[in-house]
Every structure is written in C-alpha cells, then in structure tokens.
Write an enzyme that holds these catalytic residues in place. Sequence first.
Site, PDB file in Angstrom:
ATOM      1  N   GLU A 196       4.452  -0.271   1.688  1.00 20.96           N
ATOM      2  CA  GLU A 196       4.780  -0.811   0.376  1.00 20.96           C
ATOM      3  C   GLU A 196       4.423  -2.269  -0.577  1.00 20.96           C
ATOM      4  OE1 GLU A 196       8.671   1.178  -0.924  1.00 20.96           O
ATOM      5  OE2 GLU A 196       8.100   2.859  -0.384  1.00 20.96           O
ATOM      6  N   GLU A 256       0.586  -1.520   0.182  1.00 16.09           N
ATOM      7  CA  GLU A 256       0.300  -0.194   0.316  1.00 16.09           C
ATOM      8  C   GLU A 256       0.953   1.484  -0.144  1.00 16.09           C
ATOM      9  OE1 GLU A 256       1.178   1.645   3.412  1.00 16.09           O
ATOM     10  OE2 GLU A 256       1.704  -0.274   3.742  1.00 16.09           O
TER      11      GLU A 256
END
Length: 346
Positions: free
Chosen positions: A313, A170
Amino acid sequence: MQLPYIPDYDLQSAELAQQRQNTLTKPAGSLGRLEELSIRLAGICGASRPSFSRKAVIVMAGDHGVTAEGVSAYPAAVTKQMVLNFLHGGAAINVLARQAGARVIVVDIGVAADFEQIADLIHHKIANGTHNMRTGPAMTRQQAEESIQVGMEVAKAEIAKGLDLLAVGEMGIGNTTPSSAITSLYTALPVRLVTGRGTGLDESGFLHKVEVIEQSIAVNKPDTADPIDVLSKVGGFEIGGLAGLIMCAASHRLPVVLDGFISGAAALIAAELEPRVKPFLIASHRSVEAGHRAILERLGLRPLLDLDLRLGEGTGAALAFHLIDAAVNTLNDMATFSEAGVSGKE
C-alpha cells in the site's frame, strides 16, 4: 513509447550539503545515516538545502488474472474493496500518510470491477485486470506501454500541482506472483528463492505458487533485454504504472520513496528501461517478502527501516517520510558552530 530524460545526480549540491553538515553543532558524522540521507536528497533535488512540504503516496490498483490459479489466500474482490477503503480513509496507508502529513492518491489502472465516478479516485483503467500469465501473456505490449504512460501522466499532473516528494504504493490481490517472476528474471535467482507466502499461504499453497510462476516464465519466455516484454508477459498494470511514476518523478528531480516488494519489482522494470533512475530511489524498508532483499541488492539500495513489514500500500514508504523530514530538517535548521558561538573541533 517516449521515455523522459533523467538528469544527472547533482554532485555539487551533494558536496555543499556535506560541507554544511561538517559545520553544524555536532561531531561530523554523528547523526549517521540521517546525514547520509540529507546529502543524497540534496544531490537528487539539485539543491544544497532541500525541503519537502508537499508529500504524497500514489497508490496504483490493479487485478491479476493469475489469481484464478489460487496463488493468493484472499479473493480478487478484495482489490476493489480495499480501493474503497483507501478512498474512505480507513486503511493503514491512510493512517500512516496522515501522520506523515502526506496525501494518498488512488489510481484505478486495472481493477477487475467498475467504479462509479467516486470523488478522489483517478480513473485510468486499461482493462479489468490482466490475463492469466500461466497460460499466456498477462497483457499486450501496447497495454504494458500504456500502463507506464499512465504512471508518467499521473506523476506529471501531481508535480504540476506542487508535489515535491513521492512515495509509490499499490493494491492488487495476487501481485506478489508477477513480482516474484520479474525478480527471478532480473536477479537470475530461482523462483523458489524470491517467492514468499504473500497474504498468508500455507506450505502447499506456497509450493503451488512457485510452480505457477515457473510455468508462467516457461510458457511466456520473457526477454530480459526488453523490459516491456517482461512487463507484458509476467507483469501487472499497477507494476507498469509504478514504473512510470518512478521515471517521471526522477525526470523532475523528485526523490522516489519505494515501499516493499511490488514497488521494488516496478523499480527493476524502470531501472532496466532507464538505469539513470537509480540514484533517485530511496528504499524505505526491507520487506519480509523473500525476493525483496534480492531486489535491493540488484538496485544497490540500503533500506532505511527493517520492521518486518509485508502489507504494501505504500505503508513502509510513509513511515520513511518521517526520517526524510528529520534528515532535511537537521541539515537546514541546526545552527553552525559559528552561529551558535560553540567551539569546534581543535
């Protein structure tokens, strides 16, 4: 909203993988958690000798209205900037995914900025960021359901192309704030104990963040018996998208490699919507974020790594790909005692 059917964990395939492990040229159990992981993967995939040649990290990106409250050390504009960095291959997740032989797939599900039709960016924007959850619901119930649906659609499309191992990542400045709210609600722990400093808040910033989360919960009164209500009131578009990815992947017997705190919060939502997803979850690592340990305990997951990571991430999940490859390669490629002409245990 129609949720996908989640199949049972395949005990027979897991047992066959265990039996093969017991015949390989090593003392039984001597590869420790690699053996355990290979057996789990067999049960997840429904194949006694699983393998993964097509890996991907799907990064959901969205912004959060609550950043207006000063809960992050970085400005909201960084979300768009980092999405562009992902697409140009310059972020940590790009480096680690390349090393693991995995693709990075980036989805704009709610970035508070417009993108041109950039190659490789998947456009599924629900809105330009959520509302400020301190003053009211982060999104409507319809938007919460849509975010989950987007995740399911993205996963389904990639699986149709041949994806066989999924990691969830994310990007969203401020997203540890809704994640802490979700974690507090589903672990019944005080907000202070499941809230961290995110991108680097000082003590006063941390205390302010805790206060904002507490007020958000008090104002919105999320109903924990209704995960969509929780997501809509104190969640984020990318969190809903990740929950959708998780459920769709599980429905297709794909292992879902979780990253850290935010993907853990999404897994809480997914597991509350459909508890049958839990056996399909692989915890890549334990984040230094305060609430992550509580999430892992709630989900009954033991992380593979503990490297003091807190980037997000999907970086921890990409690192875990190497251990997953090691687990299945030793299961599949080692010789048995009979094949190698080696005497077994007497």
